[in-house]
Design a protein around this motif. Structure first.
Motif, mmCIF file in Angstrom:
data_model
loop_
_atom_site.group_PDB
_atom_site.id
_atom_site.type_symbol
_atom_site.label_atom_id
_atom_site.label_comp_id
_atom_site.label_asym_id
_atom_site.label_seq_id
_atom_site.Cartn_x
_atom_site.Cartn_y
_atom_site.Cartn_z
ATOM 1 N N LEU A 216 -0.276 4.517 -18.173
ATOM 2 C CA LEU A 216 -1.106 5.460 -17.426
ATOM 3 C C LEU A 216 -2.431 4.823 -17.018
ATOM 4 N N LEU A 217 -3.042 4.076 -17.922
ATOM 5 C CA LEU A 217 -4.311 3.419 -17.601
ATOM 6 C C LEU A 217 -4.107 2.301 -16.581
ATOM 7 N N ASP A 218 -3.006 1.590 -16.687
ATOM 8 C CA ASP A 218 -2.715 0.551 -15.692
ATOM 9 C C ASP A 218 -2.522 1.154 -14.304
ATOM 10 N N ALA A 219 -1.922 2.350 -14.257
ATOM 11 C CA ALA A 219 -1.644 2.988 -12.967
ATOM 12 C C ALA A 219 -2.926 3.333 -12.224
ATOM 13 N N VAL A 220 -3.997 3.686 -12.967
ATOM 14 C CA VAL A 220 -5.270 4.001 -12.316
ATOM 15 C C VAL A 220 -5.805 2.778 -11.585
ATOM 16 N N GLU A 221 -5.785 1.636 -12.242
ATOM 17 C CA GLU A 221 -6.281 0.413 -11.626
ATOM 18 C C GLU A 221 -5.379 -0.034 -10.481
ATOM 19 N N THR A 222 -4.084 0.139 -10.643
ATOM 20 C CA THR A 222 -3.149 -0.261 -9.586
ATOM 21 C C THR A 222 -3.313 0.609 -8.350
ATOM 22 N N PHE A 223 -3.596 1.908 -8.576
ATOM 23 C CA PHE A 223 -3.719 2.836 -7.449
ATOM 24 C C PHE A 223 -4.809 2.386 -6.485
ATOM 25 N N GLU A 224 -5.932 1.969 -7.014
ATOM 26 C CA GLU A 224 -7.047 1.582 -6.154
ATOM 27 C C GLU A 224 -6.643 0.429 -5.237
ATOM 28 N N VAL A 225 -5.949 -0.562 -5.780
ATOM 29 C CA VAL A 225 -5.516 -1.707 -4.978
ATOM 30 C C VAL A 225 -4.484 -1.280 -3.938
ATOM 31 N N ALA A 227 -4.011 1.692 -2.657
ATOM 32 C CA ALA A 227 -4.603 2.552 -1.638
ATOM 33 C C ALA A 227 -5.300 1.722 -0.566
ATOM 34 N N LEU A 228 -6.032 0.702 -0.964
ATOM 35 C CA LEU A 228 -6.685 -0.179 -0.003
ATOM 36 C C LEU A 228 -5.646 -0.888 0.871
ATOM 37 N N ARG A 229 -4.556 -1.310 0.263
ATOM 38 C CA ARG A 229 -3.493 -1.970 1.026
ATOM 39 C C ARG A 229 -2.849 -1.001 2.015
ATOM 40 N N ALA A 230 -2.642 0.259 1.577
ATOM 41 C CA ALA A 230 -2.050 1.262 2.464
ATOM 42 C C ALA A 230 -2.968 1.552 3.649
ATOM 43 N N GLU A 231 -4.269 1.610 3.412
ATOM 44 C CA GLU A 231 -5.215 1.840 4.513
ATOM 45 C C GLU A 231 -5.134 0.715 5.539
ATOM 46 N N SER A 232 -5.088 -0.516 5.056
ATOM 47 C CA SER A 232 -5.003 -1.650 5.967
ATOM 48 C C SER A 232 -3.709 -1.607 6.772
ATOM 49 N N THR A 233 -2.608 -1.309 6.111
ATOM 50 C CA THR A 233 -1.314 -1.233 6.798
ATOM 51 C C THR A 233 -1.301 -0.078 7.784
ATOM 52 N N LEU A 234 -1.939 1.053 7.412
ATOM 53 C CA LEU A 234 -1.946 2.231 8.270
ATOM 54 C C LEU A 234 -2.623 1.921 9.602
ATOM 55 N N ALA A 235 -3.720 1.184 9.561
ATOM 56 C CA ALA A 235 -4.412 0.850 10.805
ATOM 57 C C ALA A 235 -3.495 0.058 11.740
ATOM 58 N N ALA A 236 -2.750 -0.880 11.195
ATOM 59 C CA ALA A 236 -1.834 -1.674 12.025
ATOM 60 C C ALA A 236 -0.688 -0.812 12.557
ATOM 61 N N ILE A 237 -0.164 0.097 11.714
ATOM 62 C CA ILE A 237 0.944 0.955 12.136
ATOM 63 C C ILE A 237 0.503 1.908 13.244
#
Length: 448
Positions: A216-225, A227-237
């Motif tokens: 659960l604690l690992d998932a919090v840190e992973t989410f932030e990374v 989410a940033l990757r999804a934002e970058s991909t979203l702009a290209a899409i």
């Protein structure tokens, strides 16, 4: 003759040597299996003390079964050594059975004890595991405040829906760590009280709780990374999607393409403006789905454009031709049933089946259909042509069977046959039928 008896004597000696070796193997296997049962019985007592009776039930049942079958092996060995004389074949059969039973017993006990080996090793390491659980729990507790801070920071950037998957993770991890520490204490107390089975259950619960808290604690840190990757991909899409819409508007249009363009435009229209908390994961999924739908619709439209839709008139001609050829084939086969073989009947049956499938495909009798939508015309024409082809084959095969059944002597049935010659009359009639079908097919081909 001397050579024959010499060979037979050598064969007898070899067989006796094999029997002696088998008897020795049977005795060795019997001793080994008996000792293995005694050792396993001692291991079972220890395993029951460490794990409890429920965890060792399978080994207990296996041990009882092996003892029963080994009893059979001892009885066979006793028969080999009693006062009643035995033939070599009887001794050979008994010794083979003894070896078989002993090997089976060893295999069963190996399988059952191997299944418990890890659990027993874990039970022996219980104090070490309890200490590890407490150390891991203390280490993970240090990460909880940082996880709370991360969630608060993410809440200022992303929508509540996006954070739903990790928002409660820090609080859940803290609860799990408390449960893990409590379970470790229970395992320790139950072990000291001799309640080993309950102690092992509590120990498993504590280790699983620590593992889940860490995830659960690992998932919090992973989410932030992520989410940033999804934002970058979203702009290209988004940029690609707008280009795709522009290209699609220049493509051959169909209802499916028009609907796919509208769906992609709608997905682009609901994107939030800059500065608004977003859910990049959901938006990315929707855009990808709309893009894929548009690609599929355009591909289908291009394929359709490269393969023109058959005119309704051509489909009607194909259905009429199939019905006409089926009718002729049915009449010929029905009029000469005694002469018609399996090949012609099979082609006719398959043609009739496809013709019935065509009715079901169109939702009514194809002969009565006056309108067939464009999406169904190509398949309907293919089915009609297939039915007509098989009916024609059935007719040709029927004619072959009929000709093969006629007498070769022209005068056998009265001069020229049936009123002016059976051969001439029959062939002319059948030739007229086949010729009519060929002419009908040619006329239909003109329309195609």
């Amino acid at each position: 003759m001397a050579g024959f008896w010499g060979k037979r004597k050598r064969d007898d000696h070899e067989l006796q040597a094999q029997d002696a070796d088998l008897a020795k193997r049977a005795g060795t296997a019997l001793v080994a299996a008996d000792e293995r049962i005694r050792v396993t019985a001692d291991e079972l007592v220890f395993a029951q003390a460490e794990l409890g009776s429920d965890a060792t039930a399978e080994l207990s049942v296996a041990l009882a079964t092996v003892r029963q079958h080994l009893g059979e092996a001892f009885r066979l060995n006793q028969l080999n050594h009693d006062e009643i004389p035995d033939t070599a074949e009887e001794l050979r059969s008994r010794n083979g059975r003894i070896v078989q039973l002993c090997d089976w017993a060893e295999d069963v006990l190996d399988e059952r004890t191997s299944a418990l080996a890890e659990k027993i090793a874990r039970a022996r390491r219980a104090p070490e595991i309890i200490a590890g659980v407490r150390a891991d729990a203390a280490r993970l507790r240090v990460r909880i405040p940082h996880a709370h801070d991360t969630v608060e920071r993410l809440a200022a950037r992303y929508a509540r829906e996006a954070l739903a998957q990790v928002e409660s993770n820090p609080a859940e991890a803290e609860q799990l760590l408390g449960f893990a520490e409590h379970s470790a204490g229970v395992a320790e107390r139950r072990r000291e009280a001799g309640q080993r089975e309950q102690a092992n259950l509590a120990l498993e619960a504590s280790t699983e709780s620590v593992r889940r808290a860490s995830k659960l604690l690992d998932a919090v840190e992973t989410f932030e990374v992520e989410a940033l990757r999804a934002e970058s991909t979203l702009a290209a899409i988004v940029e690609d999607s707008r280009d795709d819409v522009a290209v699609a508007l220049r493509e051959p249009h169909s209802p499916a393409v028009t609907a796919a363009i509208a769906d992609l435009q709608a997905a682009l229209a609901v994107l939030p403006p800059a500065g608004v908390n977003t859910d990049p994961f959901t938006q990315l999924d929707r855009l990808r789905e709309a893009n894929a739908g548009l690609d599929a619709a355009i591909a289908a439209a291009r394929e359709r454009a490269a393969r023109p839709i058959p005119p309704l008139e051509h489909v009607r001609h194909a259905i009429d031709d199939a019905d006409r050829q089926l009718a002729v084939a049915r009449d010929v086969i029905a009029g000469h049933r005694g002469w018609i073989g399996a090949d012609a009947r099979t082609r006719l049956a398959e043609s009739e089946r496809i013709r019935l499938d065509l009715d079901r495909y169109l939702g009514m009798s194809a002969a009565a259909v006056t309108v067939i939508d464009e999406d169904h015309r190509e398949q309907a024409m293919a089915m009609a042509r297939r039915a007509a082809y098989l009916a024609g084959e059935a007719l040709q095969l029927a004619q072959r069977d009929i000709n093969a059944s006629r007498p070769q002597d022209p005068g056998q049935w009265g001069g020229q046959g049936w009123g002016g010659g059976r051969r001439g009359g029959g062939s002319d009639v059948m030739g007229g039928i086949l010729g009519g079908l060929v002419i009908g097919s040619i006329l239909d081909g003109i329309f195609d």
